[in-house]
Design an enzyme around this catalytic site. Sequence first.
Site, PDB file in Angstrom:
ATOM      1  N   ASP A 253       0.821  -1.207   0.000  1.00 19.82           N
ATOM      2  CA  ASP A 253       0.000   0.000   0.000  1.00 19.82           C
ATOM      3  C   ASP A 253       0.858   1.262   0.000  1.00 19.82           C
ATOM      4  OD1 ASP A 253      -2.225  -1.545  -0.010  1.00 19.82           O
ATOM      5  OD2 ASP A 253      -2.767  -1.221   2.088  1.00 19.82           O
TER       6      ASP A 253
ATOM      7  N   TYR B 230       2.093   1.943  -3.487  1.00 22.07           N
ATOM      8  CA  TYR B 230       0.999   2.448  -4.315  1.00 22.07           C
ATOM      9  C   TYR B 230       0.677   3.898  -3.940  1.00 22.07           C
ATOM     10  CZ  TYR B 230      -3.720   2.801  -6.258  1.00 22.07           C
ATOM     11  OH  TYR B 230      -4.833   3.203  -6.938  1.00 22.07           O
ATOM     12  N   ASP B 231       0.626   4.176  -2.652  1.00 21.54           N
ATOM     13  CA  ASP B 231       0.328   5.534  -2.206  1.00 21.54           C
ATOM     14  C   ASP B 231       1.389   6.516  -2.681  1.00 21.54           C
ATOM     15  OD1 ASP B 231      -1.953   4.682  -0.937  1.00 21.54           O
ATOM     16  OD2 ASP B 231      -0.978   4.421   1.001  1.00 21.54           O
TER      17      ASP B 231
ATOM     18  N   LEU C 164      -9.715   8.373  -1.159  1.00 20.92           N
ATOM     19  CA  LEU C 164      -9.262   9.484  -0.322  1.00 20.92           C
ATOM     20  C   LEU C 164      -7.872   9.956  -0.726  1.00 20.92           C
ATOM     21  CD1 LEU C 164     -10.286   8.197   3.239  1.00 20.92           C
ATOM     22  CD2 LEU C 164     -11.563   9.733   1.738  1.00 20.92           C
TER      23      LEU C 164
ATOM     24  N   GLU D  20     -10.717   7.947  12.602  1.00 26.30           N
ATOM     25  CA  GLU D  20     -11.020   6.524  12.686  1.00 26.30           C
ATOM     26  C   GLU D  20      -9.909   5.714  12.036  1.00 26.30           C
ATOM     27  OE1 GLU D  20     -13.895   5.522   8.997  1.00 26.30           O
ATOM     28  OE2 GLU D  20     -14.660   7.105  10.305  1.00 26.30           O
TER      29      GLU D  20
ATOM     30  N   LYS E  87      -8.131   3.292   9.444  1.00 27.59           N
ATOM     31  CA  LYS E  87      -8.368   2.984   8.024  1.00 27.59           C
ATOM     32  C   LYS E  87      -8.260   1.474   7.842  1.00 27.59           C
ATOM     33  CE  LYS E  87      -7.113   4.332   3.333  1.00 27.59           C
ATOM     34  NZ  LYS E  87      -7.062   2.971   2.802  1.00 27.59           N
TER      35      LYS E  87
ATOM     36  N   ASP F  72      -8.059  -2.109   6.278  1.00 27.37           N
ATOM     37  CA  ASP F  72      -7.507  -2.639   5.029  1.00 27.37           C
ATOM     38  C   ASP F  72      -8.384  -3.802   4.576  1.00 27.37           C
ATOM     39  OD1 ASP F  72      -5.910  -2.998   2.870  1.00 27.37           O
ATOM     40  OD2 ASP F  72      -4.269  -3.962   3.950  1.00 27.37           O
TER      41      ASP F  72
ATOM     42  N   ARG G  35     -16.922  -1.225  -4.697  1.00 27.89           N
ATOM     43  CA  ARG G  35     -16.623   0.131  -5.155  1.00 27.89           C
ATOM     44  C   ARG G  35     -16.518   0.182  -6.677  1.00 27.89           C
ATOM     45  NH1 ARG G  35     -13.764   4.229  -2.614  1.00 27.89           N
ATOM     46  NH2 ARG G  35     -12.816   2.799  -1.136  1.00 27.89           N
TER      47      ARG G  35
ATOM     48  N   GLU H 270     -16.568  -1.187   5.204  1.00 24.94           N
ATOM     49  CA  GLU H 270     -15.444  -2.021   4.789  1.00 24.94           C
ATOM     50  C   GLU H 270     -15.663  -3.461   5.248  1.00 24.94           C
ATOM     51  OE1 GLU H 270     -11.625  -1.301   2.766  1.00 24.94           O
ATOM     52  OE2 GLU H 270     -13.356  -0.030   3.222  1.00 24.94           O
TER      53      GLU H 270
ATOM     54  N   TYR I  96     -18.887   3.000   7.860  1.00 29.74           N
ATOM     55  CA  TYR I  96     -18.175   4.263   8.081  1.00 29.74           C
ATOM     56  C   TYR I  96     -18.903   5.481   7.517  1.00 29.74           C
ATOM     57  CZ  TYR I  96     -16.297   3.322   3.335  1.00 29.74           C
ATOM     58  OH  TYR I  96     -16.156   3.034   1.993  1.00 29.74           O
TER      59      TYR I  96
ATOM     60  N   LYS J 123     -12.185  13.001   8.859  1.00 33.40           N
ATOM     61  CA  LYS J 123     -13.308  13.556   8.111  1.00 33.40           C
ATOM     62  C   LYS J 123     -13.826  14.805   8.817  1.00 33.40           C
ATOM     63  CE  LYS J 123     -14.719   8.864   6.800  1.00 33.40           C
ATOM     64  NZ  LYS J 123     -15.766   7.821   6.938  1.00 33.40           N
TER      65      LYS J 123
ATOM     66  N   LYS K  46      -1.367   7.881   6.177  1.00 37.07           N
ATOM     67  CA  LYS K  46      -0.872   6.532   5.973  1.00 37.07           C
ATOM     68  C   LYS K  46       0.377   6.238   6.805  1.00 37.07           C
ATOM     69  CE  LYS K  46      -2.823   4.375   3.432  1.00 37.07           C
ATOM     70  NZ  LYS K  46      -2.823   4.205   1.971  1.00 37.07           N
TER      71      LYS K  46
ATOM     72  N   CYS L  56      23.969   4.957 -27.011  1.00 36.69           N
ATOM     73  CA  CYS L  56      22.789   4.153 -26.708  1.00 36.69           C
ATOM     74  C   CYS L  56      23.141   2.667 -26.761  1.00 36.69           C
ATOM     75  CB  CYS L  56      21.683   4.464 -27.715  1.00 36.69           C
ATOM     76  SG  CYS L  56      20.233   3.398 -27.577  1.00 36.69           S
TER      77      CYS L  56
ATOM     78  N   CYS M 133      21.026   1.115 -30.065  1.00 30.96           N
ATOM     79  CA  CYS M 133      21.330   1.415 -31.472  1.00 30.96           C
ATOM     80  C   CYS M 133      22.716   2.012 -31.668  1.00 30.96           C
ATOM     81  CB  CYS M 133      20.284   2.359 -32.049  1.00 30.96           C
ATOM     82  SG  CYS M 133      20.339   4.038 -31.359  1.00 30.96           S
TER      83      CYS M 133
ATOM     84  N   CYS N  23      19.149   9.082 -25.897  1.00 24.97           N
ATOM     85  CA  CYS N  23      19.634   8.607 -27.194  1.00 24.97           C
ATOM     86  C   CYS N  23      19.181   9.570 -28.274  1.00 24.97           C
ATOM     87  CB  CYS N  23      19.073   7.203 -27.459  1.00 24.97           C
ATOM     88  SG  CYS N  23      19.264   6.653 -29.160  1.00 24.97           S
TER      89      CYS N  23
ATOM     90  N   CYS O 151      16.318   4.452 -33.652  1.00 23.77           N
ATOM     91  CA  CYS O 151      16.537   3.571 -32.505  1.00 23.77           C
ATOM     92  C   CYS O 151      15.352   2.628 -32.357  1.00 23.77           C
ATOM     93  CB  CYS O 151      16.708   4.398 -31.234  1.00 23.77           C
ATOM     94  SG  CYS O 151      16.957   3.401 -29.752  1.00 23.77           S
TER      95      CYS O 151
END
Length: 703
Positions: free
Chosen positions: A47, A50-51, A97, A130, A132, A134, A153, A190, A242, A307, A331, A425, A428, A443, A449
């Site tokens: 996570d 990703y965040d 969010l 609150e 979060k 998962d 979702r 959730e 929630y 919130k 997070k 390069c 090429c 390059c 190329c």
Amino acid sequence: MNELKYPDILVTDLTENQAAEELEILAALIAYHDELYYLKDAPEISDSDYDALRQRNQAIEARFPNLVRADSPSKRVGIAPKTGFSKVQHDTPMLSLDNAFEPQDLADFITRTRRFLGLGEATIVEVVAEPKIDGLSASLTYQNGQLVRAATRGDGEVGEDITANVHTITDIPTSLKQNPTPEHIEIRGEIYMHGDDFNQLNAARERAGESLLANPRNAAAGSVRQLDVSVTAQRPLKFFAYGCGEIPADIALVTHEELMAQLINWGFPVNPMIQVCKDMQGIQQFYDELTIARPTLGYDIDGTVYKINRLDWQQRLGRVARSPRWAIAYKFPPEQGQTVLESIQIQVGRTGALTPVAHLKPLTIGGVVVSRATLHNQDELQRKDIRAGDTVVIQRAGDVIPQVVAVVKDLRPADAQPYQFPDHCPICDSLAVRKSGEAVTRCTGGLVCPAQAALRLYYFVSKHAFDIEGLGLKHMEMFYHEGLLQTPVDLFRLQQRDANSENPLAKREGWGDKSAQNLFQAIEARRSISLDRFIYALGISQVGQTIAKLLAYTYGSFAKWRSALEQAALDAESEAYLELVAIEGIGASIAGDLLDFIREPHNQQVLDQLAQELEIQDLARPEITDSPIMGKTVVFTGKLTAFSRAEAKSRAENLGAKVASAVSPKTDYLVVGEKPGSKAKKAQELGIPVLSEQEWLKVISDQ
């Protein structure tokens, strides 16, 4: 998936070209990981990784709002539902969010709220805090107190119908307990799995010789998406409510805290740790206490959610593309690990950027096996003095593949040599150069190329461009090397060229008559394309989906767009040029790239050829009925007092208007606040109506 090109460069130091490249890659990376997470329940990254991708995307868009893409992750929640379940349209969008990663981000959230609502420093801004959870977000629709529908979702607008599966979850009431109940309400929460239950489930699967589930979140999501409801019924799923989609008018609630109490009265479990915070000290204290309590909760969380407590403020704050303005997630930080860097290799990107990549002795971070890490560019290598054979600290934070945080120099082998960045390069052998002011070596081979040529053609047929299935990157490389495809125009002559080839597709390994015909049919089906997709497919620097759509909406047709650019390229004082730079989100920099493109004779030739091969469809803005400003172009200037600039722009666009940044002959209204400056004078010279804030509100008062 490829790594970012400039992850080591601060967002404030990115050039517009670099930012555009980053946003293009981020859009693809995040979409890829959304599919793994939301549809396949098999994420490849943690996570926090990703965040970090979303955080960088958001920061770049804030710095360069003119570069925001139509396929931007900031405009998207989750991903479209997979097949197997019927689709469900949410009453109101299920938003994701925005994230905070340090206390200052939370302080900025409160500051933005005050600014948007016009609140003074003395006004207390309460927030509800609150954990979060998962798990898997779900929407539960009740009619006259009875559960009639449940959905995932999905992409935020449309989810999967999981009603039958949700009926097996004992935490979720099939009927609301308290009377009277609303005629219609959509409860959100959730679905998750307790850690002990997850361990017992995996133990049972191991005894049965079945594969083990990766983690409680994946187990919960996979359980809910079982087509066989009896399988879901055997899984120990739980639920925390929630909030709700839209609070019915006949329910008198003032705060989010009161809403939580009402959910309990209706029979929903609500997280017991929820509390109201009245200041930044309370906000940070909740996070600190939750961090300590996290290992003892028994269920997985990945941060906290804050919130705005007052529901009327939530309503006024509204939303941006994918997120509410009235909530934010704080997070937990990413994880690190240590391993040996075995070698350094160079990758060549579509734009010719040479990116060094570290090949690592595999290690596990956050449950994911890592074998590569980005080294960003030549400066990063030299600054950190990274060498093959070094023991390095790896962090999965800012890239789809991790980054090297530091070198453990005490463990460096005696024969380790500084890395010599190539001046040619590796693909090429063309000269590789680094322009002044840029951090990246590129390059110079251009279309010569193979790495760039094939990727540029692949970009032309990509999902958000011509979207031609059956043409992967390997196919493009093969066709390019064989001379079947050299320019985009060749794509629409491929069938004829293939027919004259000594080695036609139908006779090649892995193809055959049907697959070859499918490809040719897919190409033929794309001879008709919308103007915005066509512009995007051309690969003009800084012109992503958002800019392409802005241009298409502004000019309407291919002929008008091309003619306007040609006129603007001839005279920077022309009406055509002034109209181009006045488009909200364009500006002089992007206009310069557009005009550089149109001035190039080779590009003109390609446009001529493509126009002969294609039907380029006109694009009109979606109509909004009963709007007095539908299709009008509006400019705001000066200090606004009746509403914030963001609120004014959002309201105008929602009513179908185009908001421009500069006054031009195409402007319909100039709305002025205090100290309007030169725009008001120019509007008067052009005979454009100049409205005060109150006059503007009267124009849109019926909406």
